[in-house]
Write a protein that holds these residues in place. Structure first.
Motif, short mmCIF file in Angstrom:
data_model
loop_
_atom_site.label_atom_id
_atom_site.label_comp_id
_atom_site.label_asym_id
_atom_site.label_seq_id
_atom_site.Cartn_x
_atom_site.Cartn_y
_atom_site.Cartn_z
N PHE A 78 47.69 -26.51 15.67
CA PHE A 78 48.42 -27.22 14.61
C PHE A 78 48.69 -28.67 15.03
CE2 PHE A 78 52.61 -28.37 12.81
CZ PHE A 78 52.25 -28.40 11.48
N VAL A 79 49.08 -28.86 16.29
CA VAL A 79 49.38 -30.21 16.79
C VAL A 79 48.13 -31.10 16.69
CG1 VAL A 79 49.92 -31.53 18.89
CG2 VAL A 79 51.27 -29.53 18.31
N LEU A 80 46.98 -30.57 17.08
CA LEU A 80 45.76 -31.39 17.03
C LEU A 80 45.34 -31.69 15.60
CD1 LEU A 80 43.04 -30.59 19.69
CD2 LEU A 80 44.61 -32.49 19.54
N ILE A 81 45.51 -30.72 14.70
CA ILE A 81 45.17 -30.96 13.29
C ILE A 81 46.06 -32.09 12.75
CG2 ILE A 81 45.27 -29.97 10.97
CD1 ILE A 81 44.36 -27.32 12.18
N CYS A 82 47.35 -32.02 13.07
CA CYS A 82 48.29 -33.07 12.63
C CYS A 82 47.84 -34.43 13.16
CB CYS A 82 49.70 -32.78 13.13
SG CYS A 82 50.49 -31.45 12.26
N SER A 83 47.39 -34.47 14.44
CA SER A 83 47.00 -35.75 15.02
C SER A 83 45.73 -36.28 14.34
CB SER A 83 46.79 -35.62 16.53
OG SER A 83 45.62 -34.91 16.81
N SER A 84 44.86 -35.37 13.89
CA SER A 84 43.67 -35.81 13.16
C SER A 84 44.07 -36.47 11.85
CB SER A 84 42.75 -34.61 12.87
OG SER A 84 41.69 -34.58 13.77
N VAL A 85 45.09 -35.89 11.20
CA VAL A 85 45.56 -36.47 9.94
C VAL A 85 46.17 -37.84 10.19
CG1 VAL A 85 47.13 -36.16 7.98
CG2 VAL A 85 45.95 -34.19 8.93
N THR A 86 46.98 -37.96 11.24
CA THR A 86 47.66 -39.24 11.47
C THR A 86 46.65 -40.35 11.79
OG1 THR A 86 48.06 -38.57 13.76
CG2 THR A 86 49.88 -38.30 12.22
N VAL A 87 45.57 -40.02 12.49
CA VAL A 87 44.59 -41.06 12.81
C VAL A 87 43.83 -41.50 11.55
CG1 VAL A 87 42.55 -39.72 13.53
CG2 VAL A 87 43.05 -41.84 14.67
N VAL A 88 43.60 -40.54 10.65
CA VAL A 88 42.96 -40.88 9.37
C VAL A 88 43.89 -41.79 8.56
CG1 VAL A 88 42.46 -39.87 7.12
CG2 VAL A 88 41.35 -38.95 9.12
N ALA A 143 45.71 -47.06 6.41
CA ALA A 143 46.74 -48.10 6.38
C ALA A 143 46.15 -49.42 6.88
CB ALA A 143 47.92 -47.68 7.25
N ALA A 144 45.31 -49.37 7.91
CA ALA A 144 44.71 -50.60 8.45
C ALA A 144 43.79 -51.24 7.42
CB ALA A 144 43.94 -50.28 9.73
N ARG A 145 43.03 -50.41 6.70
CA ARG A 145 42.12 -50.95 5.68
C ARG A 145 42.90 -51.58 4.54
NH1 ARG A 145 37.61 -46.18 5.50
NH2 ARG A 145 36.25 -47.04 7.09
N ALA A 146 44.09 -51.03 4.27
CA ALA A 146 44.93 -51.58 3.20
C ALA A 146 45.79 -52.73 3.71
CB ALA A 146 45.80 -50.46 2.62
N THR A 166 49.62 -53.25 8.45
CA THR A 166 49.47 -53.17 9.91
C THR A 166 50.62 -52.40 10.57
OG1 THR A 166 50.51 -55.31 10.07
CG2 THR A 166 48.12 -55.28 10.11
N GLY A 167 51.84 -52.59 10.05
CA GLY A 167 53.00 -51.88 10.63
C GLY A 167 52.86 -50.39 10.48
N LEU A 168 52.47 -49.97 9.27
CA LEU A 168 52.29 -48.54 8.99
C LEU A 168 51.17 -47.97 9.85
CD1 LEU A 168 53.37 -46.31 7.11
CD2 LEU A 168 51.52 -46.88 5.52
N ALA A 169 50.09 -48.74 9.98
CA ALA A 169 48.95 -48.28 10.80
C ALA A 169 49.41 -48.04 12.23
CB ALA A 169 47.83 -49.30 10.77
N LYS A 170 50.26 -48.93 12.71
CA LYS A 170 50.73 -48.80 14.09
C LYS A 170 51.61 -47.54 14.24
CE LYS A 170 50.29 -52.46 16.75
NZ LYS A 170 50.43 -53.81 17.25
N ASN A 182 40.19 -54.93 12.38
CA ASN A 182 40.00 -53.97 13.47
C ASN A 182 39.82 -52.54 12.98
OD1 ASN A 182 40.15 -55.83 15.60
ND2 ASN A 182 42.39 -55.88 15.43
N ALA A 183 39.61 -52.40 11.65
CA ALA A 183 39.48 -51.04 11.10
C ALA A 183 38.29 -50.31 11.71
CB ALA A 183 39.33 -51.11 9.58
N GLY A 184 37.23 -51.06 12.05
CA GLY A 184 36.04 -50.44 12.66
C GLY A 184 36.38 -49.75 13.97
#
Lengths: 326, 143
Positions: free
Chosen positions: A91-101, A106-109, A112-116, A298-300
């Motif tokens: 469950f922890v790893l699935i959550c971390s996958s969601v947060t990185v997505v 957020a970075a593409r939009a 920057t603060g939210l992305a961080k 830096n989205a790439g």
């Protein structure tokens, strides 16, 4: 690089309609070839991930082939694996996958603060995964389950070799001294558990000295030292199992008996160890990324780090059922 | 150089379209549900406890579904061009070949073993002995 050279004859006015420009050049049908429609960084990450697919498929495949080819393989509880802890880590790893997505979105939009914040959440979740994994490793080590001989206490069969290994441990000078102290301690200075473990230890000492040891007697010795917990949700392998001599007197470190346990330990630590190394690498990458401004520019980088992280998640998706539930 | 960056800009623009918080949340919930499903095989309610093969097949199906969800949506492969097949299919085939090639020497290693090795390797009877030896104690620990 050769593509622009090929497209030179078409660049004079026919650049846009690449497919229908053969009228001026007779039989020559050249068309503009843009290469793969993805950035170099992403291409390299995907090439790397395809080698990683084979790497982990080799590890996981070997595990499955070894496991099903073995005469005996320990049940998860025999080796003190806890299914709820494994499920929690999934469950922890699935959550971390969601947060990185979400960090990438957020970075593409340009938030920057939210992305961080999402990136930091990923870093924390990954660290939580590692912490839980470390706790699980500690539970194995404390029971003498190691993948190598000097620390590992695992024996495979209740035979003479096992009996003599237990006897040899009991006859070590340092252990003899401590046993003497234990024998002389009045019962009222010991806990109830220690008193019954001391009685069990007396039985073990009598059994391993007997020259006519039978396999069943050695199984009794092994059960007194470290009982194999019952299967199923009731007989949980984590803490809830019956206390053995090794649990009550950890300094004894008597040889334990887990049929098939050595191969299990080798494969378990290899698989989860390599996975943990990948998690650590991912965490380092996220920590470095936190130093950048996480905007569209830096989205790439976030996308490539995310691809790697999702792959790490993917490996765990297979490791969890194969290691904890099979 | 400008020729090479042009398609990338197009890809980047394309990437903006397919995201969406709702889609990711839906995938996340599906993953959580599927994890609960594989955990279900461990629970007392699982009806096929005496047939572990059913559980194994079920868990592999669940894991493959989870893997597909992560690869397709979190790794954006659903929206990628056809290059995705060039990288993933050969790698997956190599992985399957490797496992098949391991079967004769590793998977079937116990069909013929030396006497020396047979003497020291664990047998199912050892586990039975151990379970019988521990029967009383494990039983009493639950009361």
């Amino acid at each position: 690089m050769s593509s622009p050279a090929l497209s030179v004859p078409h660049d004079h006015g026919h650049h846009d309609d690449g497919h229908h420009d053969d009228g001026h050049h007779g039989h020559l049908k050249l068309q503009y070839q843009p290469g793969l429609p993805l950035s170099r960084g992403k291409l390299i990450m995907w090439l790397f991930l395809s080698t990683e697919i084979m790497f982990f498929a080799a590890l996981l495949g070997s595990y499955i082939v070894l496991r099903f080819g073995a005469a005996v393989w320990p049940k998860p509880h025999h080796v003190h694996l806890s299914e709820p802890i494994g499920a929690f880590n999934t469950f922890v790893l699935i959550c971390s996958s969601v947060t990185v997505v979400l960090a990438l979105e957020a970075a593409r939009a340009n938030k920057t603060g939210l992305a961080k914040i999402w990136m930091l959440a990923t870093l924390l979740l990954g660290s939580l995964f590692l912490g839980v994994k470390g706790y699980e490793y500690q539970a194995k080590f404390s029971h003498g389950i190691y993948p190598w001989a000097p620390h590992g206490l695992i024996h495979e069969r209740p035979d003479l070799y096992y009996g003599s290994a237990v006897r040899a441990r009991l006859e070590e000078p340092a252990i003899i001294d401590r046993l003497k102290t234990l024998d002389e301690t009045p019962a009222d200075q010991l806990t109830e558990e220690q008193v019954s473990a001391r009685a069990a230890l007396q039985q073990v000492r009598a059994l391993v000295i007997d020259p006519n040891q039978q396999a069943f007697e050695m199984a009794v010795v092994a059960d007194q030292i470290m009982p194999l917990p019952a299967e199923g949700p009731g007989g949980d392998g984590h803490g809830g199992h019956a206390q053995g001599i090794n649990d009550v007197f950890p300094w004894l470190r008597l040889p334990i008996l887990i049929p098939g346990g050595n191969m299990w330990a080798s494969t378990y630590f290899l698989l989860t160890g390599f996975h943990a190394i990948h998690v650590i690498v991912g965490l380092i990458v996220f920590a470095v990324l936190l130093g950048y401004t996480l905007g569209p520019k830096n989205a790439g980088m976030i996308e490539n780090a995310g691809l790697y992280w999702h792959f790490v998640d993917l490996v765990w998706i297979f490791l969890f059922p194969v290691l904890y539930l099979f | 150089m400008s020729d090479q960056t042009a398609p990338h800009d197009h890809t980047a623009g394309h990437d903006h379209g397919h995201g969406g918080l709702g889609k990711y949340i839906a995938v996340f919930l599906a993953l959580c549900f599927l994890t609960t499903m594989s955990f279900f095989t461990y629970s007392a309610a699982w009806p096929w406890r005496d047939q572990p093969q059913v559980g194994w097949a079920f868990m592999m199906a669940v894991s493959c579904t989870k893997a597909m969800l992560v690869v397709l949506f979190f790794m954006h492969v659903w929206w990628e061009a056809n290059w995705k097949y060039v990288l993933t299919i050969p790698a997956a085939m190599m992985a399957i070949f490797l496992v098949i090639m391991l079967i004769p020497d590793v998977g079937l290693r116990n069909r013929m073993v030396s006497q020396e090795r047979a003497l020291h390797m664990a047998r199912p009877s050892d586990l039975l002995l151990l379970e019988r030896a521990g029967g009383g104690q494990v039983e009493s620990s639950h009361h």
